[in-house]
Design an enzyme around this catalytic site. Structure first.
Site, mmCIF file in Angstrom:
data_model
loop_
_atom_site.group_PDB
_atom_site.id
_atom_site.type_symbol
_atom_site.label_atom_id
_atom_site.label_comp_id
_atom_site.label_asym_id
_atom_site.label_seq_id
_atom_site.Cartn_x
_atom_site.Cartn_y
_atom_site.Cartn_z
ATOM 1 N N GLU A 161 10.283 8.899 -16.476
ATOM 2 C CA GLU A 161 10.774 10.274 -16.267
ATOM 3 C C GLU A 161 11.391 10.423 -14.873
ATOM 4 O OE1 GLU A 161 7.793 9.443 -17.657
ATOM 5 O OE2 GLU A 161 8.569 9.899 -19.651
ATOM 6 N N GLY B 82 0.834 -1.198 0.000
ATOM 7 C CA GLY B 82 0.000 0.000 0.000
ATOM 8 C C GLY B 82 0.865 1.242 0.000
ATOM 9 N N GLU C 176 18.746 -10.252 -3.289
ATOM 10 C CA GLU C 176 18.797 -10.440 -4.733
ATOM 11 C C GLU C 176 19.095 -9.119 -5.426
ATOM 12 O OE1 GLU C 176 15.292 -12.594 -5.915
ATOM 13 O OE2 GLU C 176 15.974 -14.401 -4.891
ATOM 14 N N SER D 120 -1.514 -2.989 -6.482
ATOM 15 C CA SER D 120 -1.531 -4.239 -7.241
ATOM 16 C C SER D 120 -1.906 -5.405 -6.329
ATOM 17 C CB SER D 120 -0.148 -4.526 -7.840
ATOM 18 O OG SER D 120 0.166 -3.557 -8.787
ATOM 19 N N SER E 259 1.138 4.060 -3.228
ATOM 20 C CA SER E 259 0.593 5.233 -3.917
ATOM 21 C C SER E 259 -0.768 5.647 -3.374
ATOM 22 C CB SER E 259 0.432 4.939 -5.407
ATOM 23 O OG SER E 259 1.665 4.681 -5.997
#
Lengths: 406, 378
Positions: free
Chosen positions: A390, A130, A253, A168, A132
């Site tokens: 960007e 959690g 990783e 997501s 954005s």
């Protein structure tokens, strides 16, 4: 400098390849029940993650109790490479395995590791991130979801109010690794903490956001938090350290996150190059030369992405620093977009036909899939999320090149 | 794949960089550009290079070399490209020597290692680089061959002691070594005097014996010529990327130093993004070039395509860096007094010699089977 790794590393590759051949999920079961979001783990995926955990291949660099075998970075690298080559994702829950579990292992309490990290590693639970918010995208540190501690740090509760977006996998995840503002008076980077929030907690509402392609399988969600209460013990790490943790190195990783992206790019290019001769044969010479040039350009880019990744990895594996790594997210995602665009251009109007490529489960949810034109639109997920291309240029300019902030 | 230097290679790089900082300062390069000091500066640099045994670094010990490999040669090529070094190293070690060795010959290699022979490779005609379209003729005369034709854009063509020439017989292309005295070489006034070019005319030059490196029609001809050109090409790519990196570093430093509107120009996002793009171009071309060097060093099947890709990326990089490097320096970079133009000119030279970006993309398209190849292309 040489083209191949040591024979001892290739032995690990062979061993893993044999194991993979005998233990991988069958393509038929993958295609019958594909993961629908990065929070969704179909039964075959859960069993598969568990098999990798038990055999010590899931996170090779970790100790056996965490699903690894104390492998060195180069051995870990070849395992990831073989997985990507076989097109078998380790998990659908990429943010759970890649970020949430390692962060809990690094910063969490033993109870948090037992109750939250281990279930992810054993394929029993999935997590979402959690981060954005409607008012905090690229400028993540300005997030305003608020958590207030009621009672004392040992036995009290956090009360959370706010809204997340672009989360997501939230539509299927078991819990959220939630960034919220706990120190409203501190500077914005120092006022953020991380809380573990079960998604079935009262006050949590998830609204999926169907995407511009594959709208029937949404991965992105809005998450509304309305007086959500979790135990004080669900704080990960120290209060106010959330931003530092988000930027902390996930060293297990490090330098390898590009492997899957580059191998996905290579696979897409391979398909394009396989289709190209038949498509080019029907063109007039001038069009054919221009189409060939487009394909060559993206082929050069694909080779470059591979070489950049390998070069950066080689530096890191020797304990050095690797400025190339900061380019990989931006470059690989731009290249993945371009290969789809070139595929669509070479195919011509045929690329307007949609829906002809079923989800066979072999791609991670965030990898572009479908027809070339569907892949093209899908690929924006990776040039926008986790720092737009960007923003990535700004990061390279400021963090790697040392240019002053504007 | 391990794309990072070993410790020994890093030491070689550091040593070379240290040596060149004093042996090839910008003032020496300026001397070459302004021809104020004749060729004294370049001669002194060449003496230093020979004193360090660099010409023979990659040659086997039996020919008087140091027995190191293509990667180590590449390390020196980068360092020399970085400081836009003038002198015979590039043509001798990365063009003449690979051509001789690809043919399985050792002709004059011991002299190269001893610093007493320089050489070059004459490929282009009318500025075209595909060996398959060479019009220079090689015709049988007795036990030798007679060469006739004109080669263009030969690096050090008017100064090298020996020239390897690609010429075409009835049965296909061959490689021949011609001594400087046998050709008519006309220096070309060119943008970058650190890489002098010449037009070389062969008017019925006869070559015999060991000077015939690869006979036309020899089944090994295509692979030898291909290998020689690939090695020369990838080294030109490496040199060019190194020059681009020095443009990048100079431009980055300038963007931090130069203030306008009360702050460094490098704090403006429009400038930042251009510099980030330049950084990507340099890293991208560098990684591709080193991969291609490895395919040469290890004689890997991917070599021709890897080299074509590397040279095209080096060309892209040279085009971007020569544009943005100059643009971001503003007016100061446009002046003769500033040193920037040495590397701008060296970069565009490196792009176009041995085939520019578009030439090598076309070659890659052929190698990938996207367009039909032309007959005889090596």
């Amino acid at each position: 400098m040489r083209l191949r790794f040591d024979p001892s590393v290739e032995t690990v590759r062979d061993e893993f390849r044999d194991w993979l051949g005998a233990n991988r999920p069958a393509p038929a079961e993958m295609a019958a029940d594909p993961a629908l979001s990065t929070g969704h783990a179909p039964d075959w995926m859960r069993r598969w993650t568990r098999r990798m955990f038990d055999a010590g291949w899931l996170v090779p660099g970790w100790p056996p109790e965490l699903g690894g075998r104390n492998a060195g970075p180069v051995e870990t690298f070849v395992v990831l490479e073989e997985l990507a080559r076989a097109r078998v994702p380790r998990t659908s829950n990429v943010q759970g395995l890649g970020i949430v579990a390692p962060s809990i292992v690094d910063y969490g309490t033993p109870e948090q590791v037992r109750d939250h990290a281990m279930p992810i590693l054993r394929g029993e639970a999935t997590a979402c991130l959690g981060m954005s918010e409607p008012g905090a995208g690229s400028d993540l540190a300005s997030l305003s979801t608020r958590a207030v501690l009621e009672g004392d740090p040992g036995s009290g509760e956090w009360v959370i109010d706010g809204q997340k977006v672009w989360t997501s996998g939230a539509n299927y995840a078991d819990f959220c690794f939630l960034f919220c503002r706990t120190e409203p008076d501190a500077p914005k980077h120092r006022g953020i903490s991380i809380l573990l929030v079960p998604m079935d907690t009262p006050g949590v509402t998830v609204r999926p956001l169907p995407e511009i392609v594959h709208p029937g399988e949404p991965d992105l969600n809005e998450v509304f938090l309305d007086s959500v209460r979790v135990p004080a013990a669900n704080l990960v790490g120290r209060r106010g350290d959330g931003w530092a943790m988000a930027n902390g190195s996930l060293a297990h990783e490090r330098g390898m996150v590009w492997v899957n992206a580059v191998m996905g790019l290579e696979e897409a290019l391979e398909q394009l190059v396989a289709q190209a001769p038949a498509l080019l044969a029907g063109m007039e010479p001038a069009e054919r030369a221009l189409a060939a040039d487009e394909i060559v350009r993206i082929a050069v880019d694909t080779q470059a992405a591979r070489c950049l990744g390998q070069r950066g990895f080689a530096k890191l594996a020797r304990g050095g620093s690797a400025p190339e790594q900061a380019l990989m997210k931006w470059y690989a995602s731009d290249c993945r977009q371009q290969v789809a665009r070139v595929g669509a251009d070479v195919l011509g109007a045929g690329s307007l036909e949609s829906g002809g490529v079923p989800n066979d489960g072999h791609l991670a949810v965030d990898e572009p899939r479908g027809t070339w034109m569907e892949q093209y639109f899908h690929s924006f997920a990776n040039t926008i999320s986790a720092g737009t291309s960007e923003i990535q240029r700004n990061i390279v300019a400021e963090k790697v090149l040392g240019l002053p902030r504007g | 794949m391990d794309l990072e230097f070993t410790e020994l290679q890093q030491e070689l790089r550091d040593t070379a960089r240290g040596v060149l900082a004093s042996a090839c300062p910008p003032s020496l390069v300026r001397g070459v550009f302004e021809a104020t000091a004749g060729s004294e500066g370049a001669d002194a640099l060449w003496a230093t290079v020979c004193g360090l045994d660099w010409p023979g670094l990659g040659l086997p010990e039996e020919h008087g070399g140091l027995g190191l490999g293509v990667v180590e040669v590449g390390v020196l090529v980068e360092e020399l490209g970085r400081v836009t070094a003038p002198g015979p190293y590039l043509a001798t070690v990365t063009q003449f020597v690979p051509a001789v060795r690809a043919a399985g010959s050792s002709f004059r290699l011991a002299d190269v290692a001893a610093g007493t022979c320089t050489g070059t490779l004459a490929v282009a005609e009318h500025g075209r680089w595909a060996p398959g379209v060479a019009a220079t003729r090689a015709d049988r005369v007795g036990d030798g061959w007679r060469l006739r034709g004109t080669k263009s854009h030969v690096v050090d063509g008017a100064t090298a002691d020996e020239l390897v020439v690609v010429a075409r017989g009835d049965a296909g292309p061959g490689l021949f070594v011609v001594p400087a005295a046998e050709v008519v070489a006309t220096p070309v006034e060119s943008l970058d005097p650190t890489v002098p070019l010449a037009t070389v005319e062969l008017a019925d030059v006869e070559v015999h014996g060991e000077r015939v490196l690869v006979e036309p029609g020899d089944p090994a001809s295509a692979s030898a010529i291909g290998r020689a050109l690939d090695e020369a090409t990838v080294m030109m790519a490496l040199s060019t990327v190194a020059t681009c990196r020095s443009i990048f570093e100079a431009t980055l430093a300038y963007a931090k130093d130069r203030h306008q509107f009360g702050r460094p120009i490098g704090s403006f996002q429009a400038v930042k993004h251009r510099l980030a793009d330049c950084f990507l171009a340099v890293e991208r071309a560098g990684a591709l070039a080193w991969f291609a060097v490895l395919t040469v060093a290890e004689d890997d099947d991917r070599r021709p395509l890897a080299v074509a890709m590397a040279k095209s990326a080096a060309g892209d990089c040279a085009q971007l860096l020569s544009r943005d490097g100059l643009q971001l320096h503003g007016g100061i970079g446009f002046t003769w007094e500033h040193d920037l133009h040495f590397s701008l000119k060296r970069a565009v030279t490196g792009d176009l010699l041995l085939g520019g970006a578009a030439f090598h993309r076309a070659r890659a398209a052929e190698l990938m089977g996207l367009v039909p190849g032309h007959e005889g292309a090596a």
